[in-house]
Enzyme design. Structure first.
Site, PDB file in Angstrom:
ATOM      1  N   GLN A 163     -16.682  43.640 -62.080  1.00 40.00           N
ATOM      2  CA  GLN A 163     -17.778  44.354 -62.745  1.00 40.00           C
ATOM      3  C   GLN A 163     -17.893  45.823 -62.362  1.00 40.00           C
ATOM      4  O   GLN A 163     -18.222  46.662 -63.202  1.00 40.00           O
ATOM      5  CB  GLN A 163     -19.099  43.640 -62.421  1.00 40.00           C
ATOM      6  CG  GLN A 163     -20.305  44.187 -63.151  1.00 40.00           C
ATOM      7  CD  GLN A 163     -21.471  43.235 -63.067  1.00 40.00           C
ATOM      8  OE1 GLN A 163     -21.530  42.263 -63.801  1.00 40.00           O
ATOM      9  NE2 GLN A 163     -22.392  43.494 -62.158  1.00 40.00           N
ATOM     10  N   GLU A 205     -23.918  51.763 -66.276  1.00 44.07           N
ATOM     11  CA  GLU A 205     -24.210  52.450 -65.020  1.00 44.07           C
ATOM     12  C   GLU A 205     -23.511  53.798 -64.915  1.00 44.07           C
ATOM     13  O   GLU A 205     -23.431  54.383 -63.831  1.00 44.07           O
ATOM     14  CB  GLU A 205     -23.846  51.542 -63.843  1.00 44.07           C
ATOM     15  CG  GLU A 205     -24.684  50.270 -63.849  1.00 44.07           C
ATOM     16  CD  GLU A 205     -24.435  49.374 -62.657  1.00 44.07           C
ATOM     17  OE1 GLU A 205     -23.570  49.702 -61.829  1.00 44.07           O
ATOM     18  OE2 GLU A 205     -25.113  48.339 -62.554  1.00 44.07           O
ATOM     19  N   ASP A 242     -17.456  45.403 -56.752  1.00 46.61           N
ATOM     20  CA  ASP A 242     -18.463  44.373 -57.005  1.00 46.61           C
ATOM     21  C   ASP A 242     -17.852  43.440 -58.031  1.00 46.61           C
ATOM     22  O   ASP A 242     -17.800  43.761 -59.218  1.00 46.61           O
ATOM     23  CB  ASP A 242     -19.767  44.982 -57.522  1.00 46.61           C
ATOM     24  CG  ASP A 242     -20.788  43.916 -57.920  1.00 46.61           C
ATOM     25  OD1 ASP A 242     -20.532  42.717 -57.667  1.00 46.61           O
ATOM     26  OD2 ASP A 242     -21.831  44.272 -58.495  1.00 46.61           O
ATOM     27  N   GLU A 285     -18.359  43.056 -52.905  1.00 43.39           N
ATOM     28  CA  GLU A 285     -19.654  42.430 -53.187  1.00 43.39           C
ATOM     29  C   GLU A 285     -19.464  41.243 -54.118  1.00 43.39           C
ATOM     30  O   GLU A 285     -18.689  41.314 -55.067  1.00 43.39           O
ATOM     31  CB  GLU A 285     -20.573  43.467 -53.840  1.00 43.39           C
ATOM     32  CG  GLU A 285     -21.930  42.949 -54.259  1.00 43.39           C
ATOM     33  CD  GLU A 285     -22.714  43.993 -55.037  1.00 43.39           C
ATOM     34  OE1 GLU A 285     -23.558  43.593 -55.867  1.00 43.39           O
ATOM     35  OE2 GLU A 285     -22.484  45.199 -54.834  1.00 43.39           O
ATOM     36  N   ASP A 312     -24.988  39.514 -52.913  1.00 45.49           N
ATOM     37  CA  ASP A 312     -26.003  39.933 -53.885  1.00 45.49           C
ATOM     38  C   ASP A 312     -26.599  38.691 -54.538  1.00 45.49           C
ATOM     39  O   ASP A 312     -27.639  38.190 -54.114  1.00 45.49           O
ATOM     40  CB  ASP A 312     -25.383  40.869 -54.915  1.00 45.49           C
ATOM     41  CG  ASP A 312     -26.340  41.250 -56.042  1.00 45.49           C
ATOM     42  OD1 ASP A 312     -27.568  41.044 -55.889  1.00 45.49           O
ATOM     43  OD2 ASP A 312     -25.879  41.745 -57.088  1.00 45.49           O
ATOM     44  N   LYS A 337     -32.252  44.479 -53.712  1.00 39.96           N
ATOM     45  CA  LYS A 337     -32.776  44.852 -55.027  1.00 39.96           C
ATOM     46  C   LYS A 337     -34.248  44.461 -55.084  1.00 39.96           C
ATOM     47  O   LYS A 337     -34.584  43.276 -54.982  1.00 39.96           O
ATOM     48  CB  LYS A 337     -32.004  44.141 -56.145  1.00 39.96           C
ATOM     49  CG  LYS A 337     -30.554  44.581 -56.296  1.00 39.96           C
ATOM     50  CD  LYS A 337     -29.840  43.732 -57.341  1.00 39.96           C
ATOM     51  CE  LYS A 337     -28.427  44.214 -57.604  1.00 39.96           C
ATOM     52  NZ  LYS A 337     -27.684  43.306 -58.511  1.00 39.96           N
ATOM     53  N   ARG A 366     -30.430  48.635 -60.600  1.00 37.91           N
ATOM     54  CA  ARG A 366     -30.008  47.607 -61.545  1.00 37.91           C
ATOM     55  C   ARG A 366     -29.334  48.304 -62.720  1.00 37.91           C
ATOM     56  O   ARG A 366     -29.436  49.515 -62.891  1.00 37.91           O
ATOM     57  CB  ARG A 366     -31.202  46.777 -62.053  1.00 37.91           C
ATOM     58  CG  ARG A 366     -31.976  46.013 -61.020  1.00 37.91           C
ATOM     59  CD  ARG A 366     -31.153  45.123 -60.115  1.00 37.91           C
ATOM     60  NE  ARG A 366     -30.416  44.058 -60.778  1.00 37.91           N
ATOM     61  CZ  ARG A 366     -30.746  42.763 -60.749  1.00 37.91           C
ATOM     62  NH1 ARG A 366     -31.835  42.383 -60.100  1.00 37.91           N
ATOM     63  NH2 ARG A 366     -29.995  41.851 -61.318  1.00 37.91           N
ATOM     64  N   SER A 367     -28.655  47.531 -63.548  1.00 32.92           N
ATOM     65  CA  SER A 367     -27.949  48.142 -64.681  1.00 32.92           C
ATOM     66  C   SER A 367     -28.925  48.714 -65.706  1.00 32.92           C
ATOM     67  O   SER A 367     -28.610  49.676 -66.409  1.00 32.92           O
ATOM     68  CB  SER A 367     -27.011  47.133 -65.339  1.00 32.92           C
ATOM     69  OG  SER A 367     -27.707  45.953 -65.674  1.00 32.92           O
ATOM     70  N   LYS A 388     -26.466  52.077 -53.604  1.00 32.75           N
ATOM     71  CA  LYS A 388     -25.621  51.851 -54.771  1.00 32.75           C
ATOM     72  C   LYS A 388     -26.465  52.182 -55.988  1.00 32.75           C
ATOM     73  O   LYS A 388     -27.407  51.457 -56.310  1.00 32.75           O
ATOM     74  CB  LYS A 388     -25.179  50.387 -54.783  1.00 32.75           C
ATOM     75  CG  LYS A 388     -24.109  50.068 -55.788  1.00 32.75           C
ATOM     76  CD  LYS A 388     -23.674  48.626 -55.629  1.00 32.75           C
ATOM     77  CE  LYS A 388     -23.887  47.886 -56.903  1.00 32.75           C
ATOM     78  NZ  LYS A 388     -23.354  46.531 -56.896  1.00 32.75           N
TER      79      LYS A 388
END
EC number: 4.2.1.11
Length: 426
Positions: A163, A205, A242, A285, A312, A337, A366-367, A388
């Site tokens: 991802q 992102e 990730d 990740e 995560d 998060k 977050r995205s 991040k």
């Protein structure tokens, strides 16, 4: 003069054009705080529940009118008169009012919006920047950024299964220098992709989303971009992945559709081990799926001595789940998060647990983001170590980097750039 007298929520849009919750909190002395809630695309199954309206004719079922109503009619009145600097009390009251394990009654997006806005209002009341309010006199460490410059998986419509392909400017001495290094590699990568005929449109992102033949091909492009930008892979700029492996975990196998592979858990770790041997990969990740709990220990044992193994989806910033992971030896780092758990207090608890257990922490976006830069202040306030927050494009991502630059300037000579990584040359 710090009692909560008004709580007002509204529906706004996030960076993907989807509705999200924004909350304003006003205190008796006139101080105010505003916060907007982020939203994820690849989410852990045990995350706190984001409340959506599901009315298909309005925002395609993604509206948040019910969450907004819950803030304005249920949460707000209960908090009136409560001191804003009692964050734990405020958050515990909302958790009790909700009464569910995953905040599904009121919605984690409703609760978190209030929790963040209360923290901001309290900081304003004390005339302190948010990072100083959250961390006190110890808030002086700037986080090392992980910059997502190639997007795949659920964040892009391409053939890459992993991802996020990130760079870590480990050779930087200040956050401003790290941002510059990242931007230079990002723009160099754009030129390289364009020269090879690949699209340079960006994903959720802010990273590029080229349709490459393999995950390793993406790493190869990043290696070339690092060198062409004038940096040394591993010494100046490292690489992080990730995998978001839960997204391609099917019936006990890891299905890399872009590469035509179907791998067991052991073979998936072999796959990472091969990449680590060839490239300066400093962090992985979600290398395995959240459902593959037992094999996380195997992955940590095999890779954890040389590589940061970040949990995560497997931990979802949940102190209870994380405590079990620590006890059983899963990972050596946790992604933090805010909206996975749904309150500032519980987030701070997870960070404190990580530090006590010797885990590193990565404060994450977050995205689906907004211009709200709360996580930048949070990362400094808790001496988070790493952050991040996407690529070096899209204003919703840049807002966090710019806030870190401002904080570094405000700290002056007292600012310290965190670096959890040892230089790796491969």
């Amino acid at each position: 003069m710090i009692e909560i007298i008004e709580v007002q929520a509204r529906e706004i849009l996030d960076s993907r054009g989807n509705p999200t919750v924004e909350v304003d909190v006003t205190l008796s002395g006139g101080a105010t705080g505003r916060a907007a809630v982020p939203s994820g695309a690849s989410t852990g199954t045990r995350e706190a529940l984001e409340l959506r309206d599901t009315r298909k004719k309005r925002y395609l079922g993604k509206g948040v009118e019910k969450a907004v109503e819950n803030v304005n009619t249920l949460i707000g009145p209960v908090l009136y008169g409560m001191p804003a600097d009692e964050q734990f009390m405020v958050d515990s009251t909302m958790i009790g009012l909700d009464g569910t394990a995953n905040k599904s009654k009121l919605g984690a997006n409703a609760i978190l919006g209030v929790s963040m806005a209360v923290a901001r209002a309290a900081a304003d009341a004390y005339e302190l920047p948010l990072y100083r309010y959250l961390g006190g006199i110890h808030a002086k460490h700037l986080p090392m950024p992980m910059m997502n410059i190639v997007n795949g998986g659920a964040h892009a419509a391409n053939s890459l299964d992993i991802q996020e392909f990130m760079i870590i400017p480990v050779g930087g001495k200040t956050i401003a220098e790290c941002v510059r290094m990242g931007a230079e590699v990002f723009h160099t990568l754009k030129k390289l992709l364009k020269a090879k005929g690949f699209a340079t449109a960006v994903g959720d992102e802010g990273g590029f989303a080229p349709d490459l033949e393999s995950n390793e091909a993406a790493i190869g492009f990043i290696m070339e971009a690092i060198k062409k930008a004038g940096y040394r892979p591993g010494r100046d700029v490292g690489i992080a992945l990730d995998a978001a492996a839960s997204e391609f975990y099917e019936k006990g196998k890891y299905v890399l559709k872009g590469e035509g592979k179907k791998l067991s858990s052991k073979q998936m770790v072999d796959y990472y081990e091969n990449l680590i041997d060839k490239y300066p990969i400093l962090s992985i990740e979600d290398g395995l799926a959240e459902q593959d709990w037992d094999n996380w220990v195997m992955m940590t044992d095999r890779l954890g001595n040389t590589t940061q193994i970040v949990g995560d989806d497997v931990f979802v910033t949940n102190p209870a789940i994380f405590e079990k992971g620590i006890r059983e030896g899963l990972a050596n780092s946790i992604l933090i998060k805010l909206n996975q758990i749904g309150t500032v207090s519980e987030t701070l608890q997870a960070i404190d647990m990580a530090k006590q257990a010797g885990y590193t922490t990565v404060i994450s976006h977050r995205s689906g983001e907004t211009e709200d830069a709360f996580i930048a202040d949070l990362a400094v306030g808790v001496n988070g170590g790493q952050i991040k927050t996407g690529s070096l494009s899209r204003s919703d991502r840049i807002a966090k980097y710019n806030q870190l630059i401002r904080i570094e300037e405000a700290l002056g000579a007292g600012a310290v750039l965190s670096n959890d990584f040892t230089a790796v040359v491969r």
